[in-house]
Structure formats: C-alpha cells, structure tokens
Design a protein around this motif. Structure first.
Motif, PDB file in Angstrom:
ATOM      1  N   LEU A 259      -1.261   4.283  -1.234  1.00  0.00           N
ATOM      2  CA  LEU A 259      -2.580   4.171  -0.614  1.00  0.00           C
ATOM      3  C   LEU A 259      -2.452   4.506   0.873  1.00  0.00           C
ATOM      4  O   LEU A 259      -1.922   3.695   1.644  1.00  0.00           O
ATOM      5  CB  LEU A 259      -3.139   2.757  -0.777  1.00  0.00           C
ATOM      6  CG  LEU A 259      -3.436   2.275  -2.197  1.00  0.00           C
ATOM      7  CD1 LEU A 259      -3.943   0.841  -2.167  1.00  0.00           C
ATOM      8  CD2 LEU A 259      -4.444   3.181  -2.872  1.00  0.00           C
TER       9      LEU A 259
ATOM     10  N   TYR B 205      -6.570   1.662   3.692  1.00  0.00           N
ATOM     11  CA  TYR B 205      -7.127   0.567   2.899  1.00  0.00           C
ATOM     12  C   TYR B 205      -7.769  -0.444   3.843  1.00  0.00           C
ATOM     13  O   TYR B 205      -7.459  -0.498   5.042  1.00  0.00           O
ATOM     14  CB  TYR B 205      -6.029  -0.131   2.083  1.00  0.00           C
ATOM     15  CG  TYR B 205      -4.913  -0.704   2.926  1.00  0.00           C
ATOM     16  CD1 TYR B 205      -4.959  -2.027   3.375  1.00  0.00           C
ATOM     17  CD2 TYR B 205      -3.824   0.078   3.294  1.00  0.00           C
ATOM     18  CE1 TYR B 205      -3.947  -2.543   4.163  1.00  0.00           C
ATOM     19  CE2 TYR B 205      -2.807  -0.432   4.081  1.00  0.00           C
ATOM     20  CZ  TYR B 205      -2.870  -1.744   4.519  1.00  0.00           C
ATOM     21  OH  TYR B 205      -1.874  -2.252   5.304  1.00  0.00           O
TER      22      TYR B 205
ATOM     23  N   ASP C 276     -11.465  -5.920   1.790  1.00  0.00           N
ATOM     24  CA  ASP C 276     -12.264  -5.430   0.663  1.00  0.00           C
ATOM     25  C   ASP C 276     -11.797  -6.127  -0.609  1.00  0.00           C
ATOM     26  O   ASP C 276     -10.591  -6.200  -0.886  1.00  0.00           O
ATOM     27  CB  ASP C 276     -12.099  -3.915   0.539  1.00  0.00           C
ATOM     28  CG  ASP C 276     -12.761  -3.373  -0.699  1.00  0.00           C
ATOM     29  OD1 ASP C 276     -14.004  -3.314  -0.724  1.00  0.00           O
ATOM     30  OD2 ASP C 276     -12.029  -3.030  -1.652  1.00  0.00           O
TER      31      ASP C 276
ATOM     32  N   ARG D 244      -6.220  -5.754  -5.788  1.00  0.00           N
ATOM     33  CA  ARG D 244      -5.303  -4.707  -6.266  1.00  0.00           C
ATOM     34  C   ARG D 244      -3.935  -4.848  -5.606  1.00  0.00           C
ATOM     35  O   ARG D 244      -2.891  -4.826  -6.280  1.00  0.00           O
ATOM     36  CB  ARG D 244      -5.899  -3.337  -5.962  1.00  0.00           C
ATOM     37  CG  ARG D 244      -5.089  -2.166  -6.506  1.00  0.00           C
ATOM     38  CD  ARG D 244      -5.742  -0.854  -6.123  1.00  0.00           C
ATOM     39  NE  ARG D 244      -4.992   0.283  -6.660  1.00  0.00           N
ATOM     40  CZ  ARG D 244      -5.240   1.547  -6.338  1.00  0.00           C
ATOM     41  NH1 ARG D 244      -6.228   1.830  -5.497  1.00  0.00           N
ATOM     42  NH2 ARG D 244      -4.504   2.520  -6.853  1.00  0.00           N
TER      43      ARG D 244
ATOM     44  N   THR E   1      -9.708  -3.980  -3.102  1.00  0.00           N
ATOM     45  CA  THR E   1      -8.415  -3.598  -2.520  1.00  0.00           C
ATOM     46  C   THR E   1      -7.492  -4.800  -2.406  1.00  0.00           C
ATOM     47  O   THR E   1      -6.297  -4.716  -2.723  1.00  0.00           O
ATOM     48  CB  THR E   1      -8.619  -2.963  -1.143  1.00  0.00           C
ATOM     49  OG1 THR E   1      -9.464  -1.821  -1.271  1.00  0.00           O
ATOM     50  CG2 THR E   1      -7.298  -2.563  -0.516  1.00  0.00           C
TER      51      THR E   1
ATOM     52  N   ALA F  23       0.832  -1.202   0.000  1.00  0.00           N
ATOM     53  CA  ALA F  23       0.000   0.000   0.000  1.00  0.00           C
ATOM     54  C   ALA F  23       0.869   1.257   0.000  1.00  0.00           C
ATOM     55  O   ALA F  23       0.559   2.239  -0.685  1.00  0.00           O
ATOM     56  CB  ALA F  23      -0.929  -0.005   1.210  1.00  0.00           C
TER      57      ALA F  23
END
Length: 614
Positions: A512, A515, A519, A525, A522, A507
C-alpha cells in the motif's frame, strides 16, 4: 427499517434547541484563554450566567478556576450559588477544596466540603477533607492502604504525612513508605514524610544502612540475582525491618522477571507488614507459575482482606483447592465467581461444567424512557459536548463529553442505563454505549455490551486472513471501544490502535503506497494483517498473539516458560499489568462475541489452551 433505526430518527428529533446558544467560536476562544491563563480575555467572553445552553457555563467555570489559582474564592462562590450546570458546579467544588487545601485553609475546607456528598468528592478532595478534619483535632476513618502508593495526589500525600505523624500508620508502614519514596527518587515527598513522622536524617545519611538498602534496590532493578547475593552478604548491617523490606522488593523484581524459585525464596524472608498489595499478588503468582498448589492455597488464606475478595484470587484459590483434592471447598467459591460477567466468571462457569450460552439481548428500551433521558440536563450537556467536538474536530471536547456522560449515569437504574446505551448507539457513540450497558446490575443486554459495528468489513478481512472474527472483535473492543478516531497517549491510532511505525511496516508489506490509518476499512485491513502475522510467528496461539499485539512479539515469546504452561497461568503471570489485563479481557470478549455469532465449541479454556515451551 429496524426498530432501533426508527427509534434513532425519532430520538434525534427529540433533541432540544436552546435559545441564546453560545457560539462555538466563543467556547473555543474561552478554552484557549483559560489555557493561556488570560483572565481578561475570559472575562470579555462572558460567563454564561442565566443561559439555558448546557455549554454556556464553561467560560464562567474557567473564570472561577483561574481566580482560585490566584487565591480568590468569590467567583467560585458566585458560580456555585448561581445554580445551573450541575457537573461544573461539582467539579468546581472539588477544585475549590483542593485550592483551599494547598493554602492550608482547613476551616475553609470544612465550610465548603458539606456541599460535596461522598460520591461527589474525588479522591484528592476526600483526602484534603480528612487532612482538614485531622488538623481540627477530629478523628477520621483511616485509609491504611494509601502508604503503598508513591504517586499520590497532593491531598493524599499530605494525608499520609498526617497519618504518620499521628500514629495512624504503623512504624513499619511509615518506614516502608520512606523506602519506597526513596527508591522511586521522590526525595521532596520523602523529606516531608520524614519531618512529619520525626524520622530524623537516618534515611538520608550517606554510608548508612538505609542508603545501602537503596543501593541494592537500584542494583536489583536490572540484576536481582546479584542484589540478593549482596543482601545476604550484608545482612548483619541491616535491622529486621530493613532486611524484610529489601527482600520483599527484590522478591517482587525476581517475580516480575519470572524467576519464580528465587522470588519465592526471597518472599519467605520478607516482612509481611511491609508488603504492598502488588507484592502480595506477585507472591501468589510466583507460586502459581510453579504450580505449587499447596503454597498457593496457604498464601491465599494470608492475603489482606481486600485482595482476598478479588475474583482473581478466589478463582485461583478454588483451583488450588481442587488440585489438593478439596473440591467440596472449591465449589462454593466457583459458584460465587460464576455470576460475574468477566474473565474469571467465565473460567469459574467452565470449572463448574457450564459454558456461556448465546449472550442475552432484549428489545429496545421504551421511547418514553429515552425521551425522559434526552430531557435530562446532564445528558443534554454530554451530548452537546460530543456534537461540539464533532463539528470542530476537537478531541479535547470529546474527552469532556465522556466525563460528563459517565457523571450523568451515576446512580441510574438498569432500565435507564440501557436507555442511555441506546441513545449513545444511535449517535455512533459506541464507547459510551458500552460504558452504560456494562453498568447494569440485574437486567442486561449483551448486544449493547458487545457491539458489532463495521461487521461487513471486519468479517471480510478476518475471512480472507483465516482468523477468528470473534477474536478480532474482542481485540477491537478492548483497543478502542470502536471509536475510529481513538488515539492513545503513545500515538496508536484507529479502531485497532496501530502504532505509526507498525502501520507503515504493514502497509509496505501489503504493497500500500499510501493509506489513512484512521479510515475504518484501512485500519481493520492493516490491523488484521498484523494480527495474522504475529499469530503465524507465535506458534499459531491466540494468547501469545494477543500479548504480542499489545507488548510486542519479543516480550510475548520471552514470557513463555521452559515447559508447556496452561494458558490461564501464562496470562496471569504476564509481568506487565496493562498487558495481563489486556490479554484476559480480549480473550473473554472473544467468548462473548463467539456466543453472539453462534460459533460452536466456544469456551474460554479452549481459547486459552496450552502455551508451548519457549
């Protein structure tokens, strides 16, 4: 509206409503009382007797369990005679047998055990039944391989002691188990085995040969080379059995450190009677890593029967026969393995010149069959547990649901298993859908075995990062079975099972500031970014990147050889059992997904490729 979606809506409508349903608060309180060993509080919550709700029997089960811990069998007797929840009755029968075993009540076990069929008995109950049978001077079928495992349940450890006392185990096996226990620091269990087998104190005498064996094994954990040198220098002190055991253990340590020449030399000096299955397999892996096909073929003929029948060693035996110019002997082995829908089955198909076609899918199972399953009390029990977990965000109830679901599918035919997979899929129970679909024997639906939830998200991030979508799906399937709230025992979370430190690091690299790791968007990703990162840092090789995703980049790199190595050989000789299995399954999964996605040039051997030199 799709056919499966319309079936989903109707299937939900078929769920039964239970009169006098037990409340969530009562169930949660009962579980907490059981954890706290509070029988008074449990009793105040009732026992669910006569209630049609599939969850109502849990408080009564816990009451009986606590009573067993206090030596009181009456609540168990009443619970089982009352009928009702079949899963909990079977579970309690196993608990009861184990409680009687710990109390040494052999006649009690022999009275209770007939209510448990062979399939219904868990491993510990089966062992306790054998112990009880032996203590009543009756014979039982031997379980010769138990001695190899130092981490046995109470019943199975006791069974090994009884086998040793009665000569069911050979003296070599009994002594090898003693040395394994001492090497693992299982002193209490070792003392009990020594007493049962009348071995005296020689394994515990300071300064004796057995103590020296243990000292060299301790040294060999970190420095097998030095341990082997000292073993050779001290060989006159050892008996043949002691020396054979020591060399076998140090050979295993050497092989797992990928020092194969040293391992092969030590294995030749080991005592085959004292070798565990793990040691036999690493002896073959040592020959394989050296590509010593002649030795591999010879060893494959010496394997214990159970190991020789494994797909892995049938495949590598076939490969060794091919390398030795004996293809006519290899072909029947490859044909046999090629019918298996797994890593070795795919490899065998490709050796025979065939490749995986688009995975087979079929029309949804008839609604009438789904209706029948939804009316089954055991399926209802599992689904009620999943719903309870979801309503209250309590993962422990989901684990119970998974146990009941697996139990409820025992003995089902292919059509029923596929209907169960459809039912699970309709409720987004992806892991349970896969579990059901994987168990079919003749009629298969690979669209259920290899599900593709979250396709838009996965495809988007895979495309952005230019990594193979089929590979990403193969990894997610192995990591979490698409359960977005999955959490491992070491703290990894979400679909791609990211460790907290890894998620935080990725992250940060991605910019990011905040986060939610569970999720879906997320997690995919972050996970695909990390997968791209390890791929870029490991020669752009997916096998190395897959190993790194599970065990870390340093280990994946350290397992490379000094020369280029066939990817299948690299994967087979990964020292960590979990990572070896993980890499093989992820890469095989990717082939099935690539077939579903109609990707060209889709073979497992091309995906495994050649691992570059370190």
């Amino acid at each position: 509206m799709t056919m499966r979606h319309s079936l989903s809506l109707l299937a939900f409508a078929l769920l039964p409503c239970f009169a006098h349903a037990i409340s969530d608060s009562t169930l949660l309180a009962a579980r907490e009382a059981f954890r706290n060993n509070d029988s008074t509080q449990l009793a105040s919550l009732g026992n669910g007797s006569g209630d049609r709700d599939p969850l109502a029997a849990w408080p009564g089960y816990w009451q009986a369990r606590l009573a067993l811990d206090n030596g009181d069998d009456n609540p168990s007797r009443a619970f089982i005679s009352n009928g009702g929840n079949a899963f909990l009755r079977e579970r309690l029968l196993n608990d009861w047998v184990q409680s009687l075993g710990k109390r040494g009540d052999w006649d009690g076990i022999l009275r209770v055990a007939p209510a448990l069929s062979g399939e219904a008995r868990d491993a510990d109950s089966s062992c306790w039944l054998d112990v009880a049978t032996l203590n009543r001077r009756q014979t039982v079928a031997s379980a010769p391989d138990l001695w190899q495992n130092v981490r046995l349940s109470d019943g199975c450890a006791r069974l090994v002691e009884e086998q040793a006392a009665r000569g069911v185990l050979t003296p070599a096996q009994t002594e090898a188990r003693m040395r394994l226990l001492l090497a693992g620091n299982y002193l209490t269990v070792a003392r009990r085995l020594a007493a049962a087998a009348n071995l005296g104190e020689r394994f515990f005498t300071a300064g004796g040969a057995e103590q020296l064996v243990q000292q060299l094994l301790t040294l060999g954990k970190n420095n097998p080379v030095a341990a082997l040198e000292r073993a050779a220098a001290s060989e006159a002190m050892f008996s043949k059995a002691q020396s054979g055991f020591l060399y076998g253990q140090l050979a295993l340590r050497s092989a797992q450190r990928l020092n194969m020449p040293q391992a092969l030399d030590a294995f030749e000096r080991a005592d085959p009677q004292q070798l565990t299955d793990e040691q036999w397999e690493w002896w073959l892996r040592a020959a394989l890593r050296q590509q010593d096909w002649g030795r591999l073929e010879q060893l494959s003929r010496r394997l214990p029967e159970a190991l020789a029948g494994k797909g892995a060693w049938q495949y590598w035996r076939a490969r060794s026969l091919q390398a030795l110019g004996r293809g006519n002997e290899a072909t029947p082995l490859l044909i046999k393995i090629s019918f298996e829908h797994n890593y070795y089955g795919l490899l065998a198909k490709e050796e025979l010149g065939t490749t995986l076609e688009a995975p087979l899918s079929r029309s949804p199972t008839p609604l009438t069959l789904q209706r029948q399953l939804l009316a089954d009390p055991d399926i209802q029990h599992a689904l009620a547990l999943f719903e309870l977990s979801l309503r209250n965000n309590k993962p422990e109830w989901r684990e119970d649901g998974r146990r009941v679901w697996r139990w409820a599918l025992r003995g089902r035919n292919d059509e029923q298993l596929l209907a169960a997979a459809e039912i699970a899929l309709e409720r987004n129970l992806y892991d349970m859908a896969i579990y059901a679909a994987e168990r079919t024997v003749r009629t298969h639906d690979f669209s259920l075995r290899f599900l593709t939830p979250y396709r838009d998200t996965t495809r988007r991030y895979a495309s952005q990062l230019e990594i193979d979508e089929a590979w990403v799906y193969g990894l997610i399937r192995q990591e979490s079975r698409f359960l977005n709230v999955a959490r491992s025992g070491v703290g990894a979370s979400g679909l791609m099972q990211l460790m907290p430190a890894t998620a935080k690091w990725v992250a940060g690299k991605m910019g990011l500031p905040s986060y939610q790791v569970n999720d879906v968007d997320t997690n995919i990703r972050l996970g695909t970014w990390y997968l791209r990162h390890v791929l870029d840092n490991l020669s752009s090789h997916p096998v190395l990147a897959t190993a790194a995703y599970n065990a870390g980049p340093g280990r994946a790199r350290g397992w490379q050889a000094a020369m280029p190595l066939e990817g299948a050989i690299y994967a087979e000789t990964i020292p960590f059992t979990e990572t070896r299995d993980y890499v093989q399954k992820v890469m095989a999964n990717a082939v099935y997904y690539a077939g579903a996605f109609r990707q060209p040039g889709n073979t497992l051997k091309s995906r495994l490729g050649i691992i570059p030199a370190r």
